[in-house]
Design an enzyme around this catalytic site. Structure first.
Site, PDB file in Angstrom:
ATOM      1  N   PHE A 116       0.851  -1.195   0.000  1.00 55.72           N
ATOM      2  CA  PHE A 116       0.000   0.000   0.000  1.00 55.72           C
ATOM      3  C   PHE A 116       0.883   1.239   0.000  1.00 55.72           C
ATOM      4  O   PHE A 116       1.829   1.326   0.793  1.00 55.72           O
ATOM      5  CB  PHE A 116      -0.921   0.011   1.230  1.00 55.72           C
ATOM      6  CG  PHE A 116      -2.065  -0.940   1.078  1.00 55.72           C
ATOM      7  CD1 PHE A 116      -1.860  -2.312   1.140  1.00 55.72           C
ATOM      8  CD2 PHE A 116      -3.345  -0.476   0.828  1.00 55.72           C
ATOM      9  CE1 PHE A 116      -2.905  -3.209   0.956  1.00 55.72           C
ATOM     10  CE2 PHE A 116      -4.406  -1.350   0.654  1.00 55.72           C
ATOM     11  CZ  PHE A 116      -4.180  -2.722   0.715  1.00 55.72           C
ATOM     12  N   VAL A 122      -0.315   4.904   0.062  1.00 53.78           N
ATOM     13  CA  VAL A 122      -1.397   5.886   0.096  1.00 53.78           C
ATOM     14  C   VAL A 122      -0.826   7.224   0.565  1.00 53.78           C
ATOM     15  O   VAL A 122      -0.029   7.267   1.511  1.00 53.78           O
ATOM     16  CB  VAL A 122      -2.534   5.401   1.026  1.00 53.78           C
ATOM     17  CG1 VAL A 122      -3.663   6.426   1.089  1.00 53.78           C
ATOM     18  CG2 VAL A 122      -3.070   4.053   0.546  1.00 53.78           C
ATOM     19  N   GLY A 123      -1.249   8.307  -0.103  1.00 54.10           N
ATOM     20  CA  GLY A 123      -0.758   9.642   0.265  1.00 54.10           C
ATOM     21  C   GLY A 123       0.733   9.737   0.008  1.00 54.10           C
ATOM     22  O   GLY A 123       1.252   9.240  -0.997  1.00 54.10           O
ATOM     23  N   ASP A 155       4.950  -3.928   3.987  1.00 54.70           N
ATOM     24  CA  ASP A 155       4.967  -2.476   4.167  1.00 54.70           C
ATOM     25  C   ASP A 155       5.792  -1.845   3.064  1.00 54.70           C
ATOM     26  O   ASP A 155       6.852  -2.377   2.689  1.00 54.70           O
ATOM     27  CB  ASP A 155       5.615  -2.124   5.523  1.00 54.70           C
ATOM     28  CG  ASP A 155       4.595  -2.052   6.652  1.00 54.70           C
ATOM     29  OD1 ASP A 155       3.431  -2.419   6.427  1.00 54.70           O
ATOM     30  OD2 ASP A 155       4.983  -1.623   7.764  1.00 54.70           O
ATOM     31  N   PRO A 179      11.108  -7.319  14.646  1.00 54.85           N
ATOM     32  CA  PRO A 179      12.495  -7.092  15.053  1.00 54.85           C
ATOM     33  C   PRO A 179      12.629  -6.368  16.394  1.00 54.85           C
ATOM     34  O   PRO A 179      13.671  -6.455  17.048  1.00 54.85           O
ATOM     35  CB  PRO A 179      13.063  -6.216  13.923  1.00 54.85           C
ATOM     36  CG  PRO A 179      11.868  -5.564  13.308  1.00 54.85           C
ATOM     37  CD  PRO A 179      10.753  -6.554  13.436  1.00 54.85           C
ATOM     38  N   TYR A 230      10.956  -6.972  19.149  1.00 54.83           N
ATOM     39  CA  TYR A 230      10.554  -7.708  20.354  1.00 54.83           C
ATOM     40  C   TYR A 230      11.087  -9.124  20.428  1.00 54.83           C
ATOM     41  O   TYR A 230      10.739  -9.863  21.337  1.00 54.83           O
ATOM     42  CB  TYR A 230       9.013  -7.738  20.456  1.00 54.83           C
ATOM     43  CG  TYR A 230       8.425  -6.356  20.495  1.00 54.83           C
ATOM     44  CD1 TYR A 230       8.395  -5.632  21.679  1.00 54.83           C
ATOM     45  CD2 TYR A 230       7.949  -5.749  19.332  1.00 54.83           C
ATOM     46  CE1 TYR A 230       7.896  -4.341  21.714  1.00 54.83           C
ATOM     47  CE2 TYR A 230       7.447  -4.453  19.352  1.00 54.83           C
ATOM     48  CZ  TYR A 230       7.428  -3.761  20.545  1.00 54.83           C
ATOM     49  OH  TYR A 230       6.940  -2.483  20.586  1.00 54.83           O
ATOM     50  N   GLU A 262      -2.145  -5.204  13.013  1.00 51.60           N
ATOM     51  CA  GLU A 262      -1.052  -5.994  13.593  1.00 51.60           C
ATOM     52  C   GLU A 262      -1.523  -6.713  14.857  1.00 51.60           C
ATOM     53  O   GLU A 262      -1.135  -7.863  15.116  1.00 51.60           O
ATOM     54  CB  GLU A 262       0.139  -5.082  13.892  1.00 51.60           C
ATOM     55  CG  GLU A 262       1.359  -5.809  14.401  1.00 51.60           C
ATOM     56  CD  GLU A 262       2.556  -4.881  14.527  1.00 51.60           C
ATOM     57  OE1 GLU A 262       3.292  -4.712  13.537  1.00 51.60           O
ATOM     58  OE2 GLU A 262       2.747  -4.312  15.623  1.00 51.60           O
TER      59      GLU A 262
HETATM   60  C1  UD2 Z   1       3.959  -0.741  12.087  1.00 48.58           C
HETATM   61  C2  UD2 Z   1       3.899  -1.989  11.236  1.00 48.58           C
HETATM   62  C3  UD2 Z   1       2.774  -1.826  10.222  1.00 48.58           C
HETATM   63  C4  UD2 Z   1       1.452  -1.626  10.956  1.00 48.58           C
HETATM   64  C5  UD2 Z   1       1.579  -0.431  11.887  1.00 48.58           C
HETATM   65  C6  UD2 Z   1       0.404  -0.291  12.836  1.00 48.58           C
HETATM   66  C7  UD2 Z   1       5.981  -3.195  10.878  1.00 48.58           C
HETATM   67  C8  UD2 Z   1       7.369  -3.075  10.413  1.00 48.58           C
HETATM   68  N1  UD2 Z   1       5.196  -2.133  10.606  1.00 48.58           N
HETATM   69  O1  UD2 Z   1       4.431   0.235  11.164  1.00 48.58           O
HETATM   70  O2  UD2 Z   1       2.674  -2.943   9.378  1.00 48.58           O
HETATM   71  O3  UD2 Z   1       1.116  -2.790  11.660  1.00 48.58           O
HETATM   72  O4  UD2 Z   1       2.712  -0.517  12.735  1.00 48.58           O
HETATM   73  O5  UD2 Z   1      -0.781  -0.117  12.201  1.00 48.58           O
HETATM   74  O6  UD2 Z   1       5.586  -4.187  11.410  1.00 48.58           O
HETATM   75  N2  UD2 Z   1       0.488   3.495   4.803  1.00 48.58           N
HETATM   76  C9  UD2 Z   1       0.270   4.303   3.683  1.00 48.58           C
HETATM   77  N3  UD2 Z   1       0.019   5.633   3.876  1.00 48.58           N
HETATM   78  C10 UD2 Z   1      -0.039   6.204   5.110  1.00 48.58           C
HETATM   79  C11 UD2 Z   1       0.194   5.376   6.243  1.00 48.58           C
HETATM   80  C12 UD2 Z   1       0.457   4.032   6.051  1.00 48.58           C
HETATM   81  O7  UD2 Z   1       0.319   3.834   2.546  1.00 48.58           O
HETATM   82  O8  UD2 Z   1      -0.259   7.429   5.198  1.00 48.58           O
HETATM   83  C13 UD2 Z   1       0.749   2.057   4.587  1.00 48.58           C
HETATM   84  C14 UD2 Z   1       2.158   1.808   4.062  1.00 48.58           C
HETATM   85  O9  UD2 Z   1       2.164   0.658   3.254  1.00 48.58           O
HETATM   86  C15 UD2 Z   1       2.936   1.580   5.340  1.00 48.58           C
HETATM   87  C16 UD2 Z   1       1.908   0.798   6.161  1.00 48.58           C
HETATM   88  O10 UD2 Z   1       0.645   1.365   5.829  1.00 48.58           O
HETATM   89  O11 UD2 Z   1       4.130   0.841   5.071  1.00 48.58           O
HETATM   90  C17 UD2 Z   1       2.123   0.831   7.680  1.00 48.58           C
HETATM   91  O12 UD2 Z   1       2.130   2.171   8.140  1.00 48.58           O
HETATM   92  P1  UD2 Z   1       3.391   2.784   8.881  1.00 48.58           P
HETATM   93  O13 UD2 Z   1       4.601   2.300   8.169  1.00 48.58           O
HETATM   94  O14 UD2 Z   1       3.218   4.255   9.024  1.00 48.58           O
HETATM   95  O15 UD2 Z   1       3.269   2.124  10.285  1.00 48.58           O
HETATM   96  P2  UD2 Z   1       4.454   1.775  11.299  1.00 48.58           P
HETATM   97  O16 UD2 Z   1       5.769   2.265  10.809  1.00 48.58           O
HETATM   98  O17 UD2 Z   1       4.062   2.208  12.656  1.00 48.58           O
END
Ligand code: UD2
Length: 313
Positions: free
Chosen positions: A81, A83-84, A170, A193, A195, A262
């Site tokens: 995904f 998005v934005g 992701d 990674p 935990y 998650e």
């Molecule tokens: C963690 C998790 C993620 C998800 C999230 C909680 C890992 C490494 N990452 O990442 O899978 O479980 O926590 O919900 O386990 N995205 C968009 N546009 C946005 C925001 C998100 O496309 O504006 C998509 C994108 O593919 C991104 C994914 O959603 O890789 C997860 O979002 P994140 O990377 O901001 O979340 P993060 O880093 O907290």
């Protein structure tokens, strides 16, 4: 790793200090020279209590794995995904997937985005393709993250019967090392990674009993990440259907699990054990120092400024 003949300039590193866990010697190429390295062996879990393998470097032979799986003419899908503003991560994700993700296999990457015009065109090897699916924008990152399950489910309903395996990844990540058929199985989870060295009392499971993602203090095997999971298409169909339904049912009651999908994924894998577990080599995070048991990083999240890229903070 290329086969190296006896080295003209062999650098033999000093013997390792005595240790209880043992180790192994291995030749690696450094600047054109074969260098004999001593690898300290660290104790890691390589099989779960329900007898699923945990995949780490050197627990499998990559040449043998390819020789077994390539003749099967499998099709592997990946969903991502963007998005934005997350569309900015696509280029590196796609370029590095060409180098490392199921090289030599039929690979179909499905990009879900609200900005189809910004999806980069990359050169792909024969048998590999990218398709774009347009999805709505959102003002909440939690919603983007959480709604992935239902959109993946809808895609898999189309792919069932024509695609064998799928990985849901992701986008803010790059491949750095081989990710191949050693990862294939019915239900595949990746150990988070952040935990994997902790006891389960530190896992950030959903702890409120009112959520369908609830995990009691005594529950849990590993803490799995939402940023990479997969398996056989029919199995992931059931997983995504269950997690998205539980998320929606929670939502109707005004509950959002601590880490959105998650959390639901972790609950699902508690009840439906993964048939293969991938070590944190398969999803590392660039900001983390490498621990000695991580001998290769295959896929890793880039360092990002959340405030600058998410639609809300
Ligand atoms: C963690 C998790 C993620 C998800 C999230 C909680 C890992 C490494 N990452 O990442 O899978 O479980 O926590 O919900 O386990 N995205 C968009 N546009 C946005 C925001 C998100 O496309 O504006 C998509 C994108 O593919 C991104 C994914 O959603 O890789 C997860 O979002 P994140 O990377 O901001 O979340 P993060 O880093 O907290």
């Amino acid at each position: 790793m290329p086969h190296l003949s006896p080295p003209p300039h062999l650098l033999h590193l000093p013997p390792p200090p005595p240790c209880r866990t043992g180790g192994a010697e291995r030749f690696e190429e450094v600047e054109g020279h074969a260098v004999l390295f001593w690898f300290q062996a660290y104790d890691v879990v390589t099989v779960t209590p329900w007898l699923a393998p945990v995949v780490w470097e050197s627990t499998f032979d990559p040449v043998l794995m390819d020789a077994i799986f390539k003749p099967q003419n499998l099709t592997i899908a990946a969903t991502v995904f963007a998005v934005g503003k997350y569309v900015q991560f696509l280029k590196d994700f796609l370029l590095t997937s060409e180098q490392f993700f199921f090289v030599g296999f039929n690979v179909h990457i499905y990009v879900f985005t609200d900005r189809p015009e910004d999806v980069p065109k990359i050169q792909q090897a024969p048998g590999r393709q990218v398709s774009v699916r347009v999805v709505p924008s959102s003002r909440r990152w939690q919603e983007i993250s959480a709604r992935r399950m239902e959109m993946i489910h809808a895609l898999l309903l189309e792919l069932s019967g024509s695609t064998h395996y799928v990985f849901c990844l992701d986008v803010d990540s790059k491949f750095h090392g081989r990710w191949g058929p050693e990862s294939l199985s019915d239900r595949v989870a990746v150990v988070h990674p952040g935990y994997y060295r902790d006891g389960r009392s530190r896992f950030p499971y959903e702890r409120r009993p009112e959520s369908r993602a609830y995990m009691a203090p005594s529950d849990g095997d590993f803490y799995y990440c939402g940023g990479a999971f997969g398996g056989n298409v029919d199995q992931v169909l059931v997983l995504t259907q269950t997690c998205s339904k539980n998320f929606r049912d929670d939502e109707k009651e005004g509950v959002e699990a601590a880490w959105q999908e998650e959390s639901h994924l972790n609950r699902y894998f508690w009840e439906n054990k993964p048939s293969k577990v991938l070590s944190p080599e398969f999803l590392w995070q660039d900001f983390k120092l490498l621990n000695p048991e991580i001998r290769i990083v295959r896929f890793s999240g880039v360092v990002k400024n959340y405030a600058a890229i998410r639609p809300n903070v």
